[in-house]
Design an enzyme around this catalytic site. Structure first.
Site, PDB file in Angstrom:
ATOM      1  N   GLY A 102       0.802  -1.212   0.000  1.00  0.00           N
ATOM      2  CA  GLY A 102       0.000   0.000   0.000  1.00  0.00           C
ATOM      3  C   GLY A 102       0.835   1.261   0.000  1.00  0.00           C
ATOM      4  O   GLY A 102       0.400   2.315  -0.496  1.00  0.00           O
ATOM      5  N   GLU A 125       2.535  -8.394  -1.932  1.00  0.00           N
ATOM      6  CA  GLU A 125       1.276  -8.993  -1.481  1.00  0.00           C
ATOM      7  C   GLU A 125       1.157 -10.481  -1.793  1.00  0.00           C
ATOM      8  O   GLU A 125       0.517 -11.230  -1.045  1.00  0.00           O
ATOM      9  CB  GLU A 125       0.097  -8.244  -2.115  1.00  0.00           C
ATOM     10  CG  GLU A 125      -0.160  -6.863  -1.543  1.00  0.00           C
ATOM     11  CD  GLU A 125       0.671  -5.763  -2.185  1.00  0.00           C
ATOM     12  OE1 GLU A 125       0.410  -4.596  -1.894  1.00  0.00           O
ATOM     13  OE2 GLU A 125       1.579  -6.093  -2.992  1.00  0.00           O
TER      14      GLU A 125
END
Length: 692
Positions: A102, A125
């Site tokens: 993020g 991720e």
């Protein structure tokens, strides 16, 4: 200091994120950033915005703990990024430390990115069974191209800022003070219109072949995993569809991946590994010894591999053998391993010589007298090990750690021959010791807290995942694998072929089944253990079908064949003669073979691990179910996306595990039955004990 500070520097509003230790995008951060953008809009004198991280990093990603929050409570990263992407004034991400997940997605939504050259950025991720969920799959290909974006997203590995600059991911490398450089950059670009937005770019380097190759590649690198396929699909959307289409699809697929058992398994092991480093009852200020010099007894496969771990981090090693021939052979293997790494570009020949220069060979144990830690790595014979520790007790300096690399033997018995049992510990490295990341740290009854703490710190220093276990036959990993092996042999006795049992574990995602693993390790290893155990217990000599294979002279891959034959690439092939041996054994023992399907084989094998793990947990040999999972991920090839055997059992439901064990004739461990009756999980058991 608020979670996001606002400060004017001339015409630039600086928003500093203060959310230690890594500025994770957790509750409070988006609210603070929104407030900063509101302030920038409200003040006409603000011509640009700089977003920077306080402390040691930019934004190291989303807070993984928020993945399980209700959506309305979780931080709205996508909402903030949408606003950032359409913001009316220029925005600059100023990156130091790491911009991961993020964090990089925030940076990609800014108009510009500047960084110090030491910074790293990436989208990791996939390592948690998910995918970039806030525009990363759509923006990164538009900046660095599809090929590089796929490489970054599928590996999860970060790149350095200098490479990012070459790729266009970073607009400027800042020398000196990052904030001053970022403000100057913002001022220089404050009047440029239209504002450059990554979402408005197009992908120019895509071709169907790129995506076809990626899909073929993940069959090998991410076999059986969900999120890598989603990542490829989304990268293809970035290349072929308007941004909004990929943005919406990304949100849906992120939730699918996040809510999958695979992501739960990977997130479980992420936290379990961190918990395994914490030893209940051990104070954080426990004194530790600085390991400046190591000694190794035995230059064979294990001793040489163990030595390499120390040499790799610059710790000098004296390695002792009983003959010059054995010593020379051990040193040549170490050198060959390093030279092979150099040929593959993983190190230079200068690195090879530097490591070998730290290694001192010897035929005299007295040369270990100045070592801070001495690790015995000879074969599994209690009398031999006790003799070595008696001699070590006389020659080792006061305070030296005396460690045994035994994989099964009683560390308390080994310690008993010394006058310093508090200095004795088991350090069970896994083969090949220079590759495998697991280190079982075996705490004996009298091992001191200082020795334990030093061993844990040492594990981290030599880049191992250390897990503390107690003393029993086989400790945690091998005690469980013995039960697994027993069940595999029973499956064959009852009618399964060895390749059926192996295929059952391949279906679960393991690279090797029980018999492939036995052939690789050497069938004689288990054979000798069974012989020893029978002798200790006063039982008859073992005479199972696997024992009979060993007695034919077939000991596995090292003799060219064992249960299987092997081709030049070490691929296993069934051996008709060994199958006849198994059939003859069944006939002799009046065993009537039956058809065993893959589901039964998988359940019996995995649940034998779970059941023994529950017993080990109940006995306190393992401190946490999560520790067992870490051991099996890093030591035995259990697929990380399954989370380990105990997490897998939680996913299946402990009530179902108990019912299946009983159906297949196994007696559930008391702890497993109790947790099942209470509707509990192993994860809940760990949390309950941690809070006690």
């Amino acid at each position: 200091m608020s979670i996001v500070d606002q400060a004017r520097q001339g015409d630039v509003l600086v928003l500093t994120i203060n959310n230690p230790p890594v500025n994770a995008f957790s509750p409070g951060v988006p609210e603070g950033l929104h407030a900063g953008l509101d302030a920038a809009l409200a003040e006409e004198g603000v011509r640009a915005v700089v977003i920077i991280g306080g402390g040691r990093t930019f934004i190291a990603g989303a807070d993984i703990k928020t993945f399980d929050m209700p959506r309305e409570q979780a931080p709205d990263l996508r909402g903030f990024i949408s606003r950032l992407d359409s913001f009316e004034k220029p925005t600059v991400a100023a990156i130091h430390g790491t911009a991961l997940g993020g964090g990089l997605e925030v940076a990609l939504a800014c108009n510009y990115r500047v960084a110090v050259k030491e910074a790293q950025m990436g989208l990791p991720e996939v390592k948690l069974g998910v995918l970039p969920g806030a525009g990363g799959t759509q923006r990164l290909p538009r900046v660095v191209g599809v090929q590089k974006a796929l490489e970054m997203m599928l590996s999860g590995n970060p790149i350095k800022a200098t490479e990012a600059k070459e790729l266009g991911l970073v607009d400027e490398i800042v020398e000196g003070d990052l904030l001053a450089g970022a403000v100057a950059f913002a001022e220089a670009h404050a009047n440029i219109r239209p504002l450059p937005r990554v979402s408005e770019r197009t992908v120019t380097d895509a071709s169907p072949e790129v995506f076809a190759a990626a899909r073929e590649g993940i069959k090998k690198t991410h076999r059986g995993q969900l999120s890598p396929g989603y990542i490829v699909d989304l990268a293809e959307m970035a290349a072929t569809q308007p941004f909004a289409v990929g943005w919406d699809a990304e949100a849906r697929l992120f939730m699918d991946a996040k809510d999958s058992p695979q992501s739960r398994g990977l997130r479980h092991i992420f936290f379990a590994e961190r918990e395994s480093a914490k030893i209940p009852g051990l104070s954080k200020d426990t004194p530790t010894t600085d390991i400046k010099k190591a000694g190794i007894i035995g230059a064979g496969t294990m001793g040489g591999g163990i030595a390499m771990n120390f040499l790799n981090v610059g710790i000098p090693v004296t390695i002792v053998e009983t003959s010059q021939e054995a010593l020379d052979r051990g040193l040549s293997v170490i050198r060959r391993n390093y030279e092979n790494s150099a040929k593959k570009g993983r190190m230079t020949m200068e690195d090879v010589e530097k490591r070998m220069g730290l290694l001192t060979p010897s035929l005299d144990m007295q040369d270990l007298g100045d070592a801070d830690i001495i690790i015995e790595a000879v074969f599994e014979n209690m009398d031999v090990k006790k003799d070595i520790f008696t001699r070590l007790d006389a020659l080792a300096k006061p305070g030296a750690i005396l460690a045994t690399n035994t994989s099964t033997l009683d560390v308390n018995e080994i310690a008993s021959v010394t006058k310093r049992p508090e200095s004795v510990i088991g350090l069970h490295f896994f083969s090949p010791a220079n590759v495998m990341r697991l280190l079982e740290i075996v705490r004996a009854d009298k091992t001191s807290d200082s020795v334990l703490a030093t061993s844990m710190a040492l594990a981290k220093r030599i880049k191992k995942v250390g897990v503390v276990v107690g003393v029993c036959d086989g400790f945690v990993g091998n005690r469980m694998i013995h039960r697994y092996g027993d069940e595999a042999r029973k499956l064959v006795e009852e009618g399964a072929r060895p390749e059926d049992a192996d295929a059952a574990m391949h279906a679960l995602g393991l690279p090797m089944g029980p018999f492939e693993m036995s052939d690789m390790a050497g069938l004689d290893v288990g054979y000798l253990i069974r012989q020893h155990q029978a002798k200790v217990r006063g039982e008859p000599k073992p005479d199972g079908w696997l024992d009979r294979i060993v007695e034919t002279g077939r000991k596995g891959q090292k003799t060219g064949g064992g249960i299987y034959d092997y081709d030049e690439n070490r691929r296993p092939k069934p051996n008709a003669e060994m199958q006849r041996l198994i059939e003859d054994y069944r006939a002799e023992k009046s065993l009537t073979p039956r058809e065993i399907n893959q589901e039964e084989a998988t359940k019996r094998l995995v649940y034998s691990l779970v059941n023994e793990g529950a017993q080990i947990l109940d006995e306190g040999i393992a401190g946490r179910a999560g520790d067992i999972d870490v051991i099996y991920i890093y030591g035995y090839g259990f697929p990380a996306y399954r989370g380990g055997p105990m997490q897998y059992a939680d996913e299946m439901g402990l009530g179902n595990v108990v019912a299946d064990l009983e159906q297949y004739g196994q007696t559930p461990a008391p702890l497993l039955r109790r947790l099942a009756d209470e509707g509990q999980t192993f994860a809940g058991y760990d949390r309950e004990r941690a809070g006690a």
